[in-house]
Design a protein around this motif. Structure first.
Motif, mmCIF file in Angstrom:
data_model
loop_
_atom_site.group_PDB
_atom_site.id
_atom_site.type_symbol
_atom_site.label_atom_id
_atom_site.label_comp_id
_atom_site.label_asym_id
_atom_site.label_seq_id
_atom_site.Cartn_x
_atom_site.Cartn_y
_atom_site.Cartn_z
ATOM 1 N N SER A 113 -17.063 1.667 -0.775
ATOM 2 C CA SER A 113 -17.891 2.846 -0.540
ATOM 3 C C SER A 113 -17.087 4.111 -0.842
ATOM 4 O O SER A 113 -15.879 4.156 -0.570
ATOM 5 C CB SER A 113 -18.375 2.875 0.908
ATOM 6 O OG SER A 113 -19.140 1.723 1.209
ATOM 7 N N PRO A 114 -17.714 5.126 -1.413
ATOM 8 C CA PRO A 114 -16.996 6.368 -1.734
ATOM 9 C C PRO A 114 -16.320 6.947 -0.500
ATOM 10 O O PRO A 114 -16.919 7.058 0.572
ATOM 11 C CB PRO A 114 -18.112 7.290 -2.250
ATOM 12 C CG PRO A 114 -19.159 6.371 -2.765
ATOM 13 C CD PRO A 114 -19.124 5.179 -1.848
ATOM 14 N N GLY A 115 -15.039 7.300 -0.656
ATOM 15 C CA GLY A 115 -14.287 7.905 0.438
ATOM 16 C C GLY A 115 -13.671 6.914 1.403
ATOM 17 O O GLY A 115 -12.902 7.317 2.286
ATOM 18 N N LEU A 116 -13.974 5.626 1.248
ATOM 19 C CA LEU A 116 -13.452 4.645 2.199
ATOM 20 C C LEU A 116 -11.932 4.554 2.141
ATOM 21 O O LEU A 116 -11.269 4.451 3.173
ATOM 22 C CB LEU A 116 -14.067 3.274 1.931
ATOM 23 C CG LEU A 116 -13.592 2.126 2.843
ATOM 24 C CD1 LEU A 116 -13.922 2.446 4.299
ATOM 25 C CD2 LEU A 116 -14.215 0.806 2.420
ATOM 26 N N GLU A 117 -11.366 4.627 0.925
ATOM 27 C CA GLU A 117 -9.910 4.512 0.807
ATOM 28 C C GLU A 117 -9.215 5.676 1.496
ATOM 29 O O GLU A 117 -8.142 5.519 2.074
ATOM 30 C CB GLU A 117 -9.502 4.444 -0.671
ATOM 31 C CG GLU A 117 -8.036 4.093 -0.864
ATOM 32 C CD GLU A 117 -7.712 3.706 -2.305
ATOM 33 O OE1 GLU A 117 -6.590 3.980 -2.743
ATOM 34 O OE2 GLU A 117 -8.591 3.139 -2.974
ATOM 35 N N ASP A 118 -9.822 6.874 1.445
ATOM 36 C CA ASP A 118 -9.250 8.005 2.165
ATOM 37 C C ASP A 118 -9.239 7.734 3.665
ATOM 38 O O ASP A 118 -8.267 8.041 4.363
ATOM 39 C CB ASP A 118 -10.051 9.279 1.875
ATOM 40 C CG ASP A 118 -9.844 9.766 0.447
ATOM 41 O OD1 ASP A 118 -8.768 9.501 -0.111
ATOM 42 O OD2 ASP A 118 -10.765 10.406 -0.096
ATOM 43 N N SER A 119 -10.325 7.149 4.176
ATOM 44 C CA SER A 119 -10.406 6.846 5.600
ATOM 45 C C SER A 119 -9.373 5.801 5.998
ATOM 46 O O SER A 119 -8.696 5.927 7.014
ATOM 47 C CB SER A 119 -11.814 6.345 5.958
ATOM 48 O OG SER A 119 -12.788 7.321 5.644
ATOM 49 N N VAL A 120 -9.233 4.760 5.149
ATOM 50 C CA VAL A 120 -8.250 3.708 5.426
ATOM 51 C C VAL A 120 -6.839 4.279 5.403
ATOM 52 O O VAL A 120 -5.998 3.968 6.242
ATOM 53 C CB VAL A 120 -8.388 2.564 4.408
ATOM 54 C CG1 VAL A 120 -7.246 1.559 4.586
ATOM 55 C CG2 VAL A 120 -9.728 1.870 4.578
ATOM 56 N N ALA A 121 -6.574 5.173 4.426
ATOM 57 C CA ALA A 121 -5.242 5.770 4.313
ATOM 58 C C ALA A 121 -4.926 6.635 5.533
ATOM 59 O O ALA A 121 -3.813 6.637 6.041
ATOM 60 C CB ALA A 121 -5.148 6.593 3.032
ATOM 61 N N SER A 166 -4.207 4.365 8.430
ATOM 62 C CA SER A 166 -2.973 3.590 8.237
ATOM 63 C C SER A 166 -1.763 4.479 7.986
ATOM 64 O O SER A 166 -0.713 3.990 7.609
ATOM 65 C CB SER A 166 -3.151 2.616 7.064
ATOM 66 O OG SER A 166 -4.254 1.777 7.276
ATOM 67 N N LEU A 167 -1.908 5.793 8.151
ATOM 68 C CA LEU A 167 -0.804 6.706 7.880
ATOM 69 C C LEU A 167 0.402 6.332 8.735
ATOM 70 O O LEU A 167 0.316 6.205 9.949
ATOM 71 C CB LEU A 167 -1.235 8.149 8.196
ATOM 72 C CG LEU A 167 -0.263 9.257 7.755
ATOM 73 C CD1 LEU A 167 -0.093 9.235 6.245
ATOM 74 C CD2 LEU A 167 -0.781 10.615 8.213
ATOM 75 N N GLY A 168 1.539 6.137 8.063
ATOM 76 C CA GLY A 168 2.751 5.750 8.764
ATOM 77 C C GLY A 168 2.869 4.265 8.997
ATOM 78 O O GLY A 168 3.822 3.811 9.610
ATOM 79 N N MET A 169 1.901 3.481 8.495
ATOM 80 C CA MET A 169 1.938 2.032 8.728
ATOM 81 C C MET A 169 2.119 1.262 7.420
ATOM 82 O O MET A 169 1.816 0.083 7.335
ATOM 83 C CB MET A 169 0.647 1.581 9.416
ATOM 84 C CG MET A 169 0.423 2.224 10.771
ATOM 85 S SD MET A 169 -1.157 1.760 11.506
ATOM 86 C CE MET A 169 -0.975 -0.007 11.638
ATOM 87 N N GLY A 170 2.589 1.956 6.359
ATOM 88 C CA GLY A 170 2.890 1.261 5.120
ATOM 89 C C GLY A 170 1.702 1.081 4.199
ATOM 90 O O GLY A 170 1.717 0.211 3.341
ATOM 91 N N SER A 171 0.638 1.865 4.372
ATOM 92 C CA SER A 171 -0.511 1.751 3.485
ATOM 93 C C SER A 171 -0.110 2.144 2.075
ATOM 94 O O SER A 171 0.574 3.138 1.862
ATOM 95 C CB SER A 171 -1.641 2.662 3.989
ATOM 96 O OG SER A 171 -2.723 2.646 3.095
ATOM 97 N N ASP A 172 -0.509 1.378 1.085
ATOM 98 C CA ASP A 172 -0.106 1.616 -0.287
ATOM 99 C C ASP A 172 -1.317 1.455 -1.200
ATOM 100 O O ASP A 172 -1.984 0.417 -1.162
ATOM 101 C CB ASP A 172 0.998 0.636 -0.687
ATOM 102 C CG ASP A 172 1.471 0.880 -2.114
ATOM 103 O OD1 ASP A 172 1.005 0.155 -3.019
ATOM 104 O OD2 ASP A 172 2.278 1.793 -2.320
ATOM 105 N N SER A 173 -1.597 2.476 -2.024
ATOM 106 C CA SER A 173 -2.764 2.428 -2.900
ATOM 107 C C SER A 173 -2.634 1.340 -3.947
ATOM 108 O O SER A 173 -3.635 0.757 -4.377
ATOM 109 C CB SER A 173 -2.957 3.795 -3.575
ATOM 110 O OG SER A 173 -1.803 4.156 -4.334
ATOM 111 N N GLY A 174 -1.386 1.041 -4.373
ATOM 112 C CA GLY A 174 -1.188 -0.034 -5.331
ATOM 113 C C GLY A 174 -1.553 -1.384 -4.758
ATOM 114 O O GLY A 174 -2.188 -2.203 -5.420
#
Length: 242
Positions: A91-99, A102-110
């Motif tokens: 869904s649009p914007g979902l990755e921003d919400s997940v990031a 998960s900030l500071g928990m090793g979230s990686d877009s790759g």
């Protein structure tokens, strides 16, 4: 689902660009210029009136899903080439919400993109898209991303990994479809013997998928070693000339 007089359209652009989405028909190539290595490609799938213009943005498009592709991941892990590769949409914007969560928990877009590729052929009922991405210089004269049997040897070597990934994905998808059909057959009252046969076949398909994955990893390692050998040879020749 598409309604009457509706059609799918797709857009590709660099994330953060102020240029509005330019929609094109499925199967049509889109050229992105001057992508930085730390940039991100964003593609979206829309539903819009079939009679509307393809190249202009409709007034009220419906977004079916999107996916973000980090350029550095595309270059380093996929050799800047995807060939008929299934990718899960979100869904649009979902990755921003997940990031943000998960900030500071090793979230990686790759890693998020890798999981979208891994699960693309496995999640049969999730929105997905089959995409191809190559360098503009490698696009065939036909304008279509289709590898020809008579392609030059260097072209086949450069894009073999992306072709093998596509073949591996479609093998996994075939296995998933087979398992889905088998489970539906069992729910309709098929015999236990048939169920045992389906289980054996599914195990064979899973073994085949694992073999394809190992072959792909080995091929990537061989390509990396070959590229390093060429670089070392060119360096040695340059030293001899000096």
């Amino acid at each position: 689902q598409l309604g009457n007089n509706e059609a799918f359209r797709v857009s590709f652009k660099q994330l953060g660009s102020k240029v509005p989405d330019q929609l094109v028909a499925l199967g049509q190539a889109v050229q992105l210029r001057s992508l930085p290595l730390d940039g991100t490609i964003q593609f979206r799938i829309y539903v819009c009136p079939a009679g509307g213009g393809i190249s202009r943005r409709p007034e009220e498009p419906r977004i079916c899903g999107e996916r973000r592709i980090p350029v550095h991941r595309l270059v380093l892990r996929y050799q800047a080439s995807l060939y008929h590769t299934w990718v899960l949409l979100e869904s649009p914007g979902l990755e921003d919400s997940v990031a943000s969560v998960s900030l500071g928990m090793g979230s990686d877009s790759g890693e998020i993109f890798d999981q979208a590729v891994i699960n693309g052929p496995r999640q049969l009922f999730q929105p997905k898209a089959c995409i191809s991405i190559i360098r503009a210089a490698d696009l065939p004269g036909s304008g279509k991303v289709v590898w020809a049997e008579d392609a030059p040897k260097e072209h086949r070597i450069a894009h073999w990994a992306s072709l093998l990934l596509s073949q591996q994905q479609h093998a996994v998808m075939s296995a998933a479809l087979f398992l889905q059909n088998g489970s539906q057959g069992q729910s309709q009252g098929q015999g236990q013997g048939q169920g045992n046969g389906d289980k054996q076949k599914s195990q064979e398909l899973q073994e085949m998928a694992r073999a394809h994955a190992e072959e792909l990893n080995e091929l990537k390692a061989r390509l990396s070693r070959a590229a390093q050998a060429v670089d070392d040879q060119e360096t040695e020749e340059l030293r001899e000339e000096l």
